[in-house]
Scaffold this motif. Structure first.
Motif, short mmCIF file in Angstrom:
data_model
loop_
_atom_site.label_atom_id
_atom_site.label_comp_id
_atom_site.label_asym_id
_atom_site.label_seq_id
_atom_site.Cartn_x
_atom_site.Cartn_y
_atom_site.Cartn_z
N THR A 284 46.89 6.84 38.55
CA THR A 284 44.97 6.40 39.32
C THR A 284 45.16 4.66 40.11
O THR A 284 44.35 4.87 40.63
CB THR A 284 43.79 6.88 39.00
OG1 THR A 284 44.50 6.37 37.08
CG2 THR A 284 44.02 8.60 38.08
N ALA A 285 45.64 3.97 38.77
CA ALA A 285 45.66 2.22 39.16
C ALA A 285 46.87 2.18 40.44
O ALA A 285 47.50 2.44 38.81
CB ALA A 285 45.04 1.55 38.44
N TYR A 286 46.77 0.97 40.71
CA TYR A 286 48.69 1.15 41.11
C TYR A 286 49.25 1.96 41.55
O TYR A 286 50.29 2.13 41.65
CB TYR A 286 49.10 -0.05 40.55
CG TYR A 286 48.76 -0.97 39.74
CD1 TYR A 286 48.27 -2.63 40.90
CD2 TYR A 286 47.78 -1.11 38.97
CE1 TYR A 286 48.06 -3.30 40.17
CE2 TYR A 286 47.22 -2.68 38.31
CZ TYR A 286 47.36 -3.56 39.27
OH TYR A 286 46.60 -4.61 38.86
N THR A 492 40.20 3.88 53.77
CA THR A 492 41.03 4.29 53.32
C THR A 492 40.97 5.71 53.18
O THR A 492 39.42 6.94 53.08
CB THR A 492 41.25 3.81 51.87
OG1 THR A 492 39.98 4.54 51.08
CG2 THR A 492 41.35 2.54 52.11
N ALA A 517 38.28 6.59 40.64
CA ALA A 517 39.39 5.82 41.43
C ALA A 517 38.87 5.29 42.61
O ALA A 517 38.69 3.77 42.76
CB ALA A 517 40.97 6.03 40.90
N THR A 518 39.02 6.13 43.37
CA THR A 518 39.15 6.10 45.14
C THR A 518 37.05 5.12 45.17
O THR A 518 37.19 4.24 45.73
CB THR A 518 39.25 7.05 45.15
OG1 THR A 518 40.10 8.23 45.55
CG2 THR A 518 38.43 6.68 47.60
N ARG A 521 37.87 1.36 43.58
CA ARG A 521 38.01 0.74 44.91
C ARG A 521 36.89 0.96 46.31
O ARG A 521 37.12 -1.01 46.42
CB ARG A 521 39.60 1.47 45.28
CG ARG A 521 40.68 1.27 43.92
CD ARG A 521 41.84 1.24 44.97
NE ARG A 521 41.85 3.03 44.94
CZ ARG A 521 42.15 4.07 44.08
NH1 ARG A 521 42.56 3.40 42.75
NH2 ARG A 521 42.33 4.84 44.75
N ASP A 522 36.70 1.10 46.06
CA ASP A 522 36.14 0.98 47.57
C ASP A 522 34.75 0.35 47.44
O ASP A 522 34.06 -0.75 48.09
CB ASP A 522 34.79 2.51 47.70
CG ASP A 522 36.04 3.53 48.53
OD1 ASP A 522 36.68 2.90 49.03
OD2 ASP A 522 35.40 4.55 48.72
N GLY A 524 34.76 -2.12 45.03
CA GLY A 524 34.88 -3.67 43.89
C GLY A 524 35.22 -3.71 42.60
O GLY A 524 35.04 -4.28 42.00
N ALA A 526 37.17 -1.68 40.38
CA ALA A 526 38.65 -1.35 39.88
C ALA A 526 39.27 -2.21 39.57
O ALA A 526 39.35 -3.56 40.10
CB ALA A 526 39.63 -0.21 41.22
N GLY A 528 42.13 -4.92 38.13
CA GLY A 528 43.32 -5.25 38.55
C GLY A 528 43.46 -5.88 36.47
O GLY A 528 42.86 -5.96 36.22
N TYR A 554 35.15 1.12 34.43
CA TYR A 554 34.57 0.92 35.84
C TYR A 554 33.08 -0.34 36.15
O TYR A 554 32.65 -0.08 37.18
CB TYR A 554 34.35 2.57 37.19
CG TYR A 554 35.57 2.91 37.11
CD1 TYR A 554 37.00 1.87 37.44
CD2 TYR A 554 36.37 4.52 37.63
CE1 TYR A 554 38.25 2.47 37.20
CE2 TYR A 554 37.17 5.09 37.34
CZ TYR A 554 38.33 3.75 37.46
OH TYR A 554 39.21 5.22 37.58
#
Length: 630
Positions: A284-286, A492, A517-518, A521-522, A524, A526, A528, A554
């Motif tokens: 789900t990440a990267y 996305t 996860a989507t 990311r939408d 900010g 998620a 790193g 999250y």
């Protein structure tokens, strides 16, 4: 007019007590939340903590037509019902007490309302009978929605219309849920008006409450979802005299926790929730967009899991599932909701299970002991009936080709009781013109429409594996950022939808981890890996990589960052990983991470090569065109 509303206040030493609130429903509310289930409660909490500012006395309010909060978990309950998702993927991100049973989850929701001081803003026994948009020329201070509410009396009927309550609001959050109106298929001879004196009695599963309704009857359960499996299991234990289960195309059975596998003489009793086994890093990440769009992770996972299931249980159709299977091409998490109420499988399997002695020596699934006092501990799988004849006999067509081994449909099935476990439907006739009619018309992550960011549908998407409440939490997070224009509209691709068959009644399934996860990311949110390591250290990074898409992850960074998140990650979420053991983390963590790391690296290399060669290819093409012109 405004009148006081009875609301619930948890008694400190006992069960919830009903008292009369001094808080009246205001004439204006910045946010109106419709529905008092988990999605409504978490929406109210976030609207109050993170929503736009409001004038005094015009804060967010929640209205619920029932006399208590809890939604489906409170009003669709029945004896021995269980949650099929784990605590880690059912609790909200920042409130984490245990809730091992369904009644305890209702108490969890009440405690949640108390912990965040939500009760004064909850108004019970009020039904929204209409919602309309105020003409633009009459909108003042952004109050653009007009709701008409009607009191629900103790007997469930509505009060007279002259006592309607009127409320205007700036935004509306609809959380009425998926389980609203029973979906009742019309079956000739049963409920189409042609039934005879010999037609069986029938109920919808919403009317089922206890085994007493099933005892000493011949029961036909229609539907093989989790409720259908529960009712069939309860029928055997009631005991009913005979039990059939009507199955359409098939189902995919998995236990909610992995245990009872016997391998090389040792029984695995790890009790690992299956919804927490998918790891984050490179799943789900990267994840490269090409890999995400291809759904390669789903297909590879399904391919591997089916082979592992054959080794452990002797069948690939599901986990120890020998009958009622889906077509082979649709067996997997990419296509359907996992049926995690697996208690009935031992009774379904009885006529079909056939594991060789040699295979059994290596590995097999160990069923619990058969119950005492049950004359026929078998659930006979049949197709969905086409009709009932004048004698009350169910008429079946042959099962689909992939289930041709099932023979019970040839025998006489003349039930005393038919239980329709056929799900629910939603109805939005109370919405006026200009409103989306459910999440299907919400083109922004199934939450809202880009045409009107003041209306949200929260809790209407269902995960294949996972739970709706934490999804609802992230949906309301996203909506509040969008309605306040704090983030741009997502652009996305939506690669999280399950691959439902065309024509399927249910089209709102999503892959839980991909969807969460989507949204992260939408927003900010998620994290790193470098960011996590810098702020929290390597241990939190490791838990994040090996953990599933837990909602608390999250809230480590981003607009909803919480001081509680790191502590929950270091304790409770670490415990879920630790319980897998060394071997489990190698097979469920390290190996998938290495494989998907290689897949994503190849995708990034191919993309890089494409970017580098594209200008050169363009130069060569333009050069050839020029030569032709000359």
């Amino acid at each position: 007019m405004t009148i006081p509303n009875p609301i619930h206040h948890p008694h400190p030493d006992g069960p919830t007590q009903i008292s009369q609130s001094s808080t009246a429903l205001p004439a204006r509310a910045s946010t109106l939340i419709i529905g008092g289930g988990p999605s409504g409660l978490v929406s109210l909490k976030y609207a109050r903590e993170y929503g736009p500012a409001w004038a005094e006395g015009e804060g967010p309010v929640l209205v619920e037509m029932e006399g208590d909060v809890g939604g489906t978990f409170r009003w669709r309950d029945y004896d021995n019902a269980e949650l099929v998702s784990s605590k880690q993927l059912t609790c909200f991100s920042d409130f984490r007490p245990d809730h091992p049973s369904l009644p305890n989850f209702v108490e969890y929701l009440r405690s949640y309302a108390s912990a965040f001081s939500l009760w004064p803003h909850i108004h019970l026994r009020l039904k929204v009978v209409s919602l309309s948009k105020i003409p633009p020329e009459r909108v003042v201070d952004g109050y653009r929605h007009h709701a008409v509410l009607r009191r629900v009396l103790d007997d469930g009927s509505l009060a007279e219309g002259q006592d309607d309550i009127h409320l205007t609001c700036q935004r509306v959050v609809i959380t009425t849920g998926l389980h609203v109106l029973p979906n009742i298929p019309v079956i000739p001879g049963l409920n189409d008006g042609t039934e005879t004196i010999k037609s069986p009695a029938w109920i919808h599963s919403s009317e089922y409450k206890s085994r007493d309704q099933l005892r000493d009857k011949e029961v036909l359960v229609l539907g093989a979802g989790e409720t259908g499996m529960d009712v069939a299991y309860e029928s055997v234990l009631a005991p009913a005299r005979k039990v059939w289960m009507g199955v359409r195309s098939g189902f995919l059975s998995f236990p909610k926790v992995l245990n009872n596998f016997r391998v090389l003489g040792s029984t695995f009793e790890g009790a690992l929730p299956i919804d927490g086994l998918i790891t984050n890093l490179f799943e789900t990440a990267y994840v490269h967009p090409w890999v995400s769009a291809s759904h390669l992770r789903w297909f590879v996972s399904d391919f591997v899991i089916r082979r592992v299931l054959w080794v452990l249980t002797g069948t690939q159709a599901g986990c120890n599932q020998w009958a009622g299977e889906l077509p082979p091409e649709r067996q997997g998490r990419a296509y359907v909701f996992l049926n995690k109420s697996a208690k009935a499988m031992q009774f379904i399997n009885r006529p079909y299970a056939s594991l060789s002695p040699l295979h059994r020596l290596f590995a097999h699934y160990q069923d619990p002991p058969l119950p005492e006092g049950v004359d026929d501990p078998t659930i006979h799988v049949v197709p969905f009936p086409s009709k009932f004849d004048h004698t009350g006999k169910a008429i079946f067509s042959p099962p689909p080709a992939h289930r041709s081994k099932e023979k019970a449909w040839k025998e006489t099935c003349r039930p005393d009781l038919v239980v329709l476990c056929t799900g629910y439907r939603q109805e939005f006739g109370w919405l006026g013109q200009g409103y989306p009619r459910g999440p299907d018309e919400c083109n922004v992550r199934g939450v809202c429409s880009d045409k009107d960011l003041s209306v949200a549908f929260i809790g209407f998407l269902r995960p294949g594996v996972g739970a709706i409440p934490p999804m609802a939490e992230m949906q309301i997070q996203l909506f509040l950022l969008l309605t306040t224009r704090s983030i741009p509209l997502p652009t996305t691709p939506e690669n999280y939808h399950l691959l439902h068959a065309k024509g399927s009644r249910i089209q709102y399934g999503v892959d839980y981890s991909t969807y969460q996860a989507t949204l992260a990311r939408d927003m900010g949110a998620a994290p790193g890996l470098r960011e996590l390591w810098w702020e929290y250290g390597w241990f939190v990074v490791m838990v994040y990589c090996f953990g599933a898409a837990f909602p608390t992850f999250y809230r480590l960074v981003g607009p909803y960052k919480s001081d509680k998140a790191a502590g929950i990650v270091r304790t409770e979420l670490w415990d879920t990983i630790k319980r897998r053991g060394v071997v489990g983390n190698i097979f469920m963590g390290v190996i998938p991470m290495v494989f998907y790391a290689w897949v994503n690296c190849m995708a990034y290399l191919l993309e890089g090569a494409w970017i580098l060669t594209r200008p050169l290819m363009g130069y060569q093409i333009s050069d050839k065109v020029k030569m032709r012109v000359d």
